[in-house]
Design a protein around this motif. Structure first.
Motif, mmCIF file in Angstrom:
data_model
loop_
_atom_site.group_PDB
_atom_site.id
_atom_site.type_symbol
_atom_site.label_atom_id
_atom_site.label_comp_id
_atom_site.label_asym_id
_atom_site.label_seq_id
_atom_site.Cartn_x
_atom_site.Cartn_y
_atom_site.Cartn_z
ATOM 1 N N UNK A 10 24.893 -2.479 11.648
ATOM 2 C CA UNK A 10 24.174 -1.225 11.877
ATOM 3 C C UNK A 10 24.128 -0.400 10.592
ATOM 4 N N UNK A 11 25.237 -0.343 9.887
ATOM 5 C CA UNK A 11 25.285 0.409 8.634
ATOM 6 C C UNK A 11 24.345 -0.203 7.599
ATOM 7 N N UNK A 12 24.300 -1.511 7.540
ATOM 8 C CA UNK A 12 23.393 -2.177 6.602
ATOM 9 C C UNK A 12 21.940 -1.889 6.979
ATOM 10 N N UNK A 13 21.648 -1.895 8.268
ATOM 11 C CA UNK A 13 20.289 -1.570 8.718
ATOM 12 C C UNK A 13 19.926 -0.146 8.298
ATOM 13 N N UNK A 14 20.839 0.796 8.489
ATOM 14 C CA UNK A 14 20.570 2.169 8.073
ATOM 15 C C UNK A 14 20.332 2.238 6.568
ATOM 16 N N UNK A 15 21.153 1.537 5.809
ATOM 17 C CA UNK A 15 20.980 1.528 4.352
ATOM 18 C C UNK A 15 19.590 1.033 3.974
ATOM 19 N N UNK A 16 19.121 0.003 4.655
ATOM 20 C CA UNK A 16 17.832 -0.613 4.312
ATOM 21 C C UNK A 16 16.635 0.204 4.794
ATOM 22 N N UNK A 17 16.839 1.112 5.733
ATOM 23 C CA UNK A 17 15.726 1.903 6.270
ATOM 24 C C UNK A 17 15.426 3.118 5.382
ATOM 25 N N UNK A 18 15.116 2.851 4.128
ATOM 26 C CA UNK A 18 14.755 3.911 3.191
ATOM 27 C C UNK A 18 13.336 4.400 3.436
ATOM 28 N N UNK A 19 12.616 3.658 4.262
ATOM 29 C CA UNK A 19 11.238 3.970 4.632
ATOM 30 C C UNK A 19 10.982 3.308 5.979
ATOM 31 N N UNK A 20 9.933 3.695 6.696
ATOM 32 C CA UNK A 20 9.639 2.999 7.954
ATOM 33 C C UNK A 20 9.390 1.507 7.705
#
Length: 137
Positions: free
Chosen positions: A38-48
């Motif tokens: 989940x944390x990695x997903x948040x990190x990668x969501x720098x844009x939609x």
């Protein structure tokens, strides 16, 4: 050192670094309500992003991302929005709380990172070498 031994040792070192990074990520989220994915997903969501784009960035199957995003959505950190150009796809967008959590995770990831012992110049050199190695595949 002969070439096969050098390649084997280099692969071993990269594997060990990857393991250390995984441990670092798990340690960064140990006292949060997030899992490492989940944390990695948040990190990668720098844009939609679409689910496919997020899966590509996380280097995993879309089905795994679906599970992660379902949990992030339940926590109020992401929403699924219609894609502006592809009506079959959904875009993942961070909520205000998701943006706050993302900033917190990025801060946590930057403390005592396994690469902290390298200078900025060394980190850039490593980045460039790894990009070149991956581009050759």
């Amino acid at each position: 050192m002969d070439e096969p031994m050098a390649a084997r040792e280099l692969c071993s070192l990269i594997s060990e670094l990857s393991h250390n990074i995984d441990e670092h990520v798990r340690g960064c989220v140990a006292d949060t309500d997030l899992t490492a994915p989940q944390a990695i997903a948040l990190r990668e969501l720098s844009e939609p992003l679409t689910m496919r784009e997020l899966a590509d960035r996380m280097h995993c199957a879309t089905s795994n991302v679906t599970f992660v995003v379902d949990r992030l959505e339940k926590q109020g950190l992401v929403t699924r929005q219609p894609h502006p150009r592809d009506r079959r796809a959904k875009q993942l967008t961070l909520t205000t709380e998701g943006e706050r959590q993302r900033a917190n995770i990025i801060d946590r990831f930057s403390v005592n990172t396994p690469l902290a012992g390298l200078s900025q110049a060394d980190q850039q050199a490593l980045h460039d070498l790894l990009r070149r190695a991956l581009a050759d595949r």
